[in-house]
Each structure stands twice: as C-alpha cells, then as structure tokens.
Design a protein around this motif. Structure first.
Motif, PDB file in Angstrom:
ATOM      1  N   ALA A 173       0.838  -1.205   0.000  1.00  0.00           N
ATOM      2  CA  ALA A 173       0.000   0.000   0.000  1.00  0.00           C
ATOM      3  C   ALA A 173       0.866   1.247   0.000  1.00  0.00           C
ATOM      4  N   ARG A 346       2.434  11.665   8.609  1.00  0.00           N
ATOM      5  CA  ARG A 346       1.409  10.623   8.588  1.00  0.00           C
ATOM      6  C   ARG A 346       0.981  10.466   7.140  1.00  0.00           C
ATOM      7  N   GLY A 347       0.447   9.306   6.803  1.00  0.00           N
ATOM      8  CA  GLY A 347      -0.157   9.209   5.474  1.00  0.00           C
ATOM      9  C   GLY A 347       0.116   7.895   4.773  1.00  0.00           C
ATOM     10  N   LYS A 348      -0.290   7.885   3.501  1.00  0.00           N
ATOM     11  CA  LYS A 348      -0.377   6.631   2.744  1.00  0.00           C
ATOM     12  C   LYS A 348       0.982   6.030   2.390  1.00  0.00           C
ATOM     13  N   LEU A 350       3.751   5.932   4.237  1.00  0.00           N
ATOM     14  CA  LEU A 350       4.664   5.670   5.365  1.00  0.00           C
ATOM     15  C   LEU A 350       4.995   4.199   5.562  1.00  0.00           C
ATOM     16  N   PHE A 351       6.185   3.976   6.049  1.00  0.00           N
ATOM     17  CA  PHE A 351       6.672   2.620   6.293  1.00  0.00           C
ATOM     18  C   PHE A 351       5.934   1.960   7.455  1.00  0.00           C
ATOM     19  N   SER A 352       6.220   0.678   7.662  1.00  0.00           N
ATOM     20  CA  SER A 352       5.545  -0.097   8.706  1.00  0.00           C
ATOM     21  C   SER A 352       6.480  -0.346   9.881  1.00  0.00           C
ATOM     22  N   HIS A 370       4.976   9.789  12.591  1.00  0.00           N
ATOM     23  CA  HIS A 370       6.316   9.287  12.320  1.00  0.00           C
ATOM     24  C   HIS A 370       7.316  10.432  12.480  1.00  0.00           C
TER      25      HIS A 370
END
Lengths: 497, 497
Positions: A173, A346-348, A350-352, A370
């Motif tokens: 994603a 923040r947002g789409k 960003l890493f996990s 983050h």
C-alpha cells in the motif's frame, strides 16, 4: 479485501491489460508483462517450496538485476519480504545483515565477500543466474491466497541508530501510494521507460522502478552505472528516464560528446548546455524543480516535493499529496510557523516500522506521528525548509536548541569554514550553548562577533554563550562527530541522555 | 492510524502548506485554505452540537455551493457521511431519499419541493445561506479525534435496483485514491482551478472537485450551468478546467462568439475549430483521449481510462492504475480474452457498499470482486470494450447470452432502428434467444436475414432463433423495458429469476 491492491495485483492486471508491453529488459533478457507474471508465479511457488511463508525474508546480495523485481513481486504474492541489500558492504556489515534479517532464502552473486559468507548465514543460498533460473524452471505454477496490501513486502536498510543500520519495512500500500505520487509530480505516462542505473537497494532508484511498474512501463536494468552503457541503453531502448545526478550526468554527456548515441528520448532535468542539447528537457513539476525535495526511506521516498512549490521560500517544497507533514516539538505539540521542529509525517506512503526494533518503532511513532529524525521549519508561505538531522537537542532554560539551526547561522558568517554546536552542563539553565568553530584560512572573527552574528539571525536563547576556535571540525560521515566534540569541549547534560 | 489520510487531513495539511492559496470561490465568497479549514472546524463543532456523530448522515438539498464541500469536509472530521442529493427530483423521490437515508441534518435551499418536505422528514432542517452561516458563526471551534480513512464520508445516489436508487458510500481512502488517479491521467498541477459547472450530486463533477482539493487548487462554484456565467468565471478566475461536454461546450463557444471573454486559461479537450481557438488544447492523456473511459459511482468515478490506451482496440481503454479489472462469468471465473463477461473490480477507489442494502451488497461483491452490473470484453491488446448493462442474462444450452451484445450486433444492420433481445423458455435448451426489432422507416430485412447478420458477427449460440418486428422498442430510461417485452413476447425462464 476488495479494497486491497498489492504489487502482485498490479502485475496481474498488467499481464491482462498490457499483453504486448515489455516489462523488463536486462541484457539479453526481455520479458513482456504476461511473461514476467508467469515467471513470478513460478518463482513464488519455488520460494514457497523452500519454506518461504508470510512474513519471511528473502535477501538479494548482488548488483542490479531484473531478478530483484521478480523476487519482490514473488514475495508480494506470498506475503513475504524482499530485501535487496548493499552487497558492497564489508564482510562484517553483511554478517550483521544476515544475523539481523535471518532470511529464509539468500539469492547471491559471487564476490569475495558473498563467497566467504555463503554457508555461514541462515537460510537457503541460491546463486543468481544459473541456480536462480533452474529454480524458476523447475517450479510448478501455483496460486496463493490474496495478501492484504498493508503487509510489508520490501525491506531497505537505512541510517543507523545505535551504530547499526535498520531494515525499514514498506508495505504494498505504501509503495503503490508513493509510486502514484511520483506519477503525479513526474507526469509519467504509459510508455515510460526507466533505466535502473542507480542501486536498487536505495529508495531513490527503487521508487522509480516501482512507479514505472505502476504505470505499466518498461524497466531497463544495468548491473551498475557505466556512462557508455547508459548511452547505449538510452538509445537502444528509447529510455525516458534514468537514475542520474550531477557527476553521473557529466560522465554521460562526456561519453556522448561525439553524439554517437541518440539520447533525445530522455526527458530529463536541465543540467548543462551540452546535456540539454542531447536530451529533451522535461517541463513536468518534478524536473522544472530540478528534482528537489526532502525524503527518506521510511516515507517510501519523497516526503516533500520542490515541484509542488515553485518560487516558494522553503527549499524542500510542499508535502507529497498523499501525506500530512507537521513540525513538532519534543512534547508532540506543533511548533509555530518560522520555528524549528522535527519533521513528522502521517499518510499513505509511510513505512511499517523497522524490522525487529519494537522500542525504536515506538519512539519513532510517538504521538501518532512518524518522527523523521530531521529538523525543518515551516516558512510563511507554507513551504518547508529542511534544516538538518536532529541528533542531540540542547535544552537551555526550558527552551529547545537544535545544533543544526545554530550551525547554519554560524556557517553564514563569511569567515566561518565550519561550525558545530554542543550543549555543556549549566547549573542554572541545565545546559548552555557552546560553539566550536573553524575559520577559513585568513578569515578573522572574534567569539563575540560570531555570537552577535547568530543573535541577529535567531532567537536570543539560541546564541552560543561561548565560542572556541579549532583548526577543523571532526566529522563522522557528513555530520560533526558530536561524541568527539563533547569529549574535547566539555559537552553533556543532554535531555534524555 | 499513522497510515490514514482523510479528506479532513488533506484540508488540515493545505491550511499549513498553502496559507495564501484560494481554496474556494462562490459568488462573493472567497476562502483561502486556512479560512476554509477554520470554517470546517466550526461547522464540525456545530453539526456535533446538532447530534451528528460517527456514521450519521447529513443531507444537502440545493444547487451547487461551496457549502457542499464544507459539509463533506466537516463530515470527514466527524466520521459522518455527507450526501448531496439531486434536489430536482420529484417530491415523491425526495421523500424516498429522506426515508432511506434518515439524515440527522438536512441543509436545504428553498424550492416548492423542499418547502413541502420541510418538517415531514427526520432530522434538523437548516436553511442554506442565512441559517447555515449563523450555525457556523455561533459554533465554537472544537477538536475531534482522527477518523480512519476507511470510514464512509460521501453518499451519492445512483442507479436503481428494484426500481429505487441506492446511496453508494465512498470512504476518504477511496475518494483520495480516485482523486490521485485523476491527477495522474489529467496531469493536474498546483494552481489547477476547477469550475464546478456540473451538479455536485453526480460523481463526474464531484471527482474533479476532490482532485482539485487534493492538489491544493481552487474550486469555483456556480449554482447551475449558464453559458455566459461560465465565460465570465473562466475569464475572471483563470479557470483551468470546467465540467463541460458536447452541447454545453457549444453553448459556451456561442456565448463567447464575439470573443468578449478570455478563455485561454482553460486547458481542455479539442471540440470544434471555434472552441479550440478560444481555449488551450490540453495534451494530457485525459484530454488527448477526449476524456473517454468507463466508470460508475461505485468505483469512485473512472474505472478505466481511454487515455491509458492510445490507439487501443477497446474504446473503454485500460484500468485506473489503482484498481484491478476482471471480466467474470456468473460463476466468478474469468472469461477468456474476446469473450463477454461482467466488468468486475478490486482496488483502492472502490466504494464501501450501498447504505442499508446488506443483501444487495453481498450480491455485488460475490467472489471478492465488485460486480459493476455492466458487460465488457477484453480485446487482444488488453484494452477493454464496454458492451452494455448486464440486466437479465439468457441461458441457452448451458451458454450465457447477454442481450446487450446481441442487440449491438442487430443494431449494426443498416435497416435496424432498434433491437431488444429476450429469452423465451425452451424445453430442451432452457431458453431460446428471441429478438424484437424495429426497422427504420423504409428499411427492409427479413428475420432470417437478421439472424444471418448476427451469426456472421457472434458465436452461433448467440443468434436469435426467432425475430419479431415491432414499430418501436418500449424503453425504461435509456434501456429496453425488458419486463414489458417479456410480457408481450413470451419471455421468461431466466436463470436466478
């Protein structure tokens, strides 16, 4: 799962929507999307046969190759994680990666280092080339259940915390969101052909490889940068873009000084008169801005784009359209416009989190944002200026002082060649700001003069109380060696240390 | 929540990143992003004060207005759902919407219909204009916890199933993904200025309004389409794009025949020599392709783009880069290339089902794919052809026959003015294909001739066994009235009916 879209799903759709499009060129290898899809299906089956399951890691130790993309896509199909590592690291560094990542499968290219490591690490070792091809040839195609796109699929080693690198985990994603943001700012179209001339273990190359996949374009691979070979490939494959910057561009322009190769398919940033004549200067926001911005692996690549802020005051530009950026104080509160804070996001895209670093992950995501570890400032026009790495913050009289900001102010004095700022324990203010300065040969400035210079630029509490002069600022990589400076000049008392 | 990005989050970032950019123009109202953000914050507080909470609906009954965007953004902040409804519907139709949606708040513009309904429906009724402005003015700004972007935020009424429309629910994640795909294909840049000259209750206008928000551009609102006013606004606001098609474009070109308005800021699709002279013809993939593709509200707008398939065989183009498309048989198995199947989809732009329609939602998402209810075909080059609505499928000798496909074949005969195809019960084959045909005045063709015509174009089992001639095909909206045709010509025995 109806809303999920993994890298493997993207490939599966291209195999149907673009049956005649070349997905991959690598030496003598040319694969259409259906051919790539078929190989990935077999490779996923083969990896599963070697015991690779959801969450397991597959490590690539080698130069650039289409096999990196195949392994990544096969991992996406399995819910596993692919890590293309920097194989040019020392044996000790690679030993650390093997112990840290504990891969189930290692695909390796022979070198002194990899040969020495082979067998010492965990997992099954598969030699790139012949053994890898046999693995694919012997596998039976196999269907796997759909993997949610929030699962990590790519691991890239990045900046060390505590002296050792960490593997940043990126989900499908996040990678697809970031790829889409590049499609927007770079105005990538179908037919886009990207030459992977930078290393795939670096997000700068990987992000364009994946954006090219996303739009159904063609990825051309070359084992490593070679100016003549770049010319040949751009000409032969009508390459639209390559991973090139400053000195690489000069080398390519020089290699093609006689105009033997037609580089006009390259839609690229303006650089020099000679270069601009060979290529097609690109007017997309990405290239109009000379490709600037601020980024890091942990946000999938670019967090801000200069191309979204033409004429803006902040040289990092404006945020990627798929993220939010805030400049936060250490207590999680947003700092006012014009003040320095940590760049948080923040947002789409960003890493996990980092692989196997729970404490660090908790610290990096404090207050639901983050924390990039870098400092920035929001300018009056809303654009963002990148200041420098946060490193150690100084606490003086309840105020936060970031060395990087004071160092930039000192460096703007014409006599200053280099400057580093440390905090020294202070009985009243907790810490006092101390500057260590190297002057240019022949440059003259007194401590008081430099303190006054800083005071004219920044809030008064940020000015050094004391300036010491040295011949040279000790460095660790590109940044001052703060440990050495603290030891030499009495630094200490940092908050949280 | 670190990966979440809601419409409200996008606004909050623009308020910081674009303090000087005009977000909204509507008559005398001009709002920068910080001003829009401040109004939305107050509006969210006011709606919460009226009892609107997570999942509750807010209904807009009126013409186009910036208030629609404000209500949508305030709902995003609260986790509520905003529904801009077609206020030009009949009193009976609007009564159905009120009973179906059970809104907590209705913001209404006075008209004969809304005045009659006021008080009869549920929820608090707030008059647009004065009462709405007072609501905002009296509210105190209030912070709300972050709402996950998977929550529905927009409801748009769409095609009837069972004779009544259904409210398609779209989440922030889907709307932002779709907006981003438009940024890609339309190559939208900062500074983009969109004139909302189509109705905001329709996804065709709403999707561009939200893409303009996404890139931090300017949304200009006009209550309804008026050619002269469009000219004035394009000139005054340097509008980049407007919601215009065929006859609307002709009307605008006519209104500006004397060249009184400067429309050169409009980057638009080529249309006529007169029009092309007034505007800047846009070379982006979206406009190169004359804006074609296939879409529906349930996928957030466009599922396929003609702009991603220049020169392709299928006139619906290729899939949106953020979705997968499959052509499925009724048993959920993919049909081969060249065969007709139902257009099905998965991916980031997909809706969250219809409001309060659990059975329909289960049927529409069978086998883990959203079923569009439309038929299509994958061409050899991977592009997609839209065939027509699925409606009732005919089952003949274990084969599926889709009336739309046979009707298209019949309509390609020069003598045929209209054709509808039904299934009639058959003791051996379950059903037989029967064609009802209206010929052009003066056109001549025998049944056998038409059967031969279809057989030359389609697989033999799809050809009608019988043709009956009528003066006119009965219609319900744009499609044949199959119930009336079945009743008149012995139709029946459809699978699943």
């Amino acid at each position: 799962m109806i809303h999920s879209l993994s890298l493997s799903d993207v490939l599966a759709d291209h195999a149907r929507s673009r049956p005649g499009v070349t997905a991959v060129v690598d030496g003598a290898t040319r694969l259409t999307y259906p051919e790539l899809d078929a190989r990935v299906t077999r490779l996923a089956g083969a990896l599963a046969g070697l015991g690779v399951g959801g969450g397991d890691r597959v490590l690539w130790l080698g130069r650039n190759s289409h096999a990196v993309l195949e392994l990544l896509l096969a991992c996406s199909r399995l819910g596993a994680v692919c890590c293309p590592a920097n194989w040019r690291q020392s044996e000790d560094e690679l030993r650390f990666v093997l112990a840290d990542l504990t891969p189930s499968v290692v695909v390796w290219e022979p070198s002194d280092t990899t040969a020495a490591l082979r067998g010492s690490g965990p997992g099954t070792w598969v030699r790139a080339g012949d053994e890898y091809e046999r693995l694919i040839a012997d596998a039976s195609p196999r269907e796997f259940p759909q993997v949610p796109d929030a699962e990590p699929v790519l691991a890239l080693y990045t900046a060390g915390f505590g002296g050792r690198p960490c593997a940043a985990l990126l989900s499908s994603a996040a990678l697809i969101a970031h790829a889409t943001s590049l499609l927007v700012v770079r105005q990538m179209e179908p037919g886009f052909t990207f030459l992977n001339s930078g290393p795939l273990y670096h997000v700068g190359t990987m992000m364009f490889c994946l954006a090219t996949l996303q739009i159904g374009g063609t990825n051309v691979f070359t084992p490593a940068f070679d100016a003549e070979e770049v010319c040949r490939l751009v000409d032969a494959e009508r390459v639209t873009q390559a991973f090139l910057f400053g000195p690489m561009i000069d080398a390519v322009a020089k290699a093609n000084a006689d105009g033997a190769y037609d580089l006009s398919s390259l839609r690229f940033v303006t650089h020099s008169a000679e270069w601009d004549d060979m290529i097609t200067v690109d007017g997309s926001p990405w290239c109009r801005s000379k490709m600037g911005g601020y980024g890091q692996t942990e946000v999938g690549g670019m967090l801000t784009f200069l191309g979204l802020a033409e004429g803006g005051a902040g040289f990092a530009g404006r945020p990627n359209p798929l993220v939010q950026v805030r400049l936060l104080a250490p207590d999680g509160v947003e700092v006012p416009v014009g003040e320095v804070g940590e760049i948080c996001a923040r947002g789409k895209t960003l890493f996990s989190g980092y692989f196997a670093r729970p404490d660090l992950n908790a610290a990096k995501s404090a207050y639901g944002w983050h924390h990039t570890g870098d400092l920035g400032r929001r300018e009056l026009d809303g654009t963002i200026t990148f200041i420098g790495p946060k490193l150690r913050m100084i606490k003086s009289g309840a105020e936060n002082v970031y060395p990087a900001e004071v160092e930039r102010a000192l460096a703007s004095h014409p006599a200053v060649a280099g400057a580093a700022v440390i905090g020294v324990p202070d009985p009243v203010w907790q810490q006092a700001v101390k500057a260590v300065v190297a002057l240019h040969p022949g440059g003259t400035a007194t401590g008081d003069e430099l303190i006054g210079h800083v005071q004219a630029l920044l809030a008064s509490y940020k000015k050094p109380r004391e300036v010491v002069f040295v011949d040279e600022i000790p460095k660790r990589g590109p940044t001052p060696d703060y440990d050495a400076l603290d030891a030499a000049h009495g630094g200490g008392g940092y908050p949280g240390h």
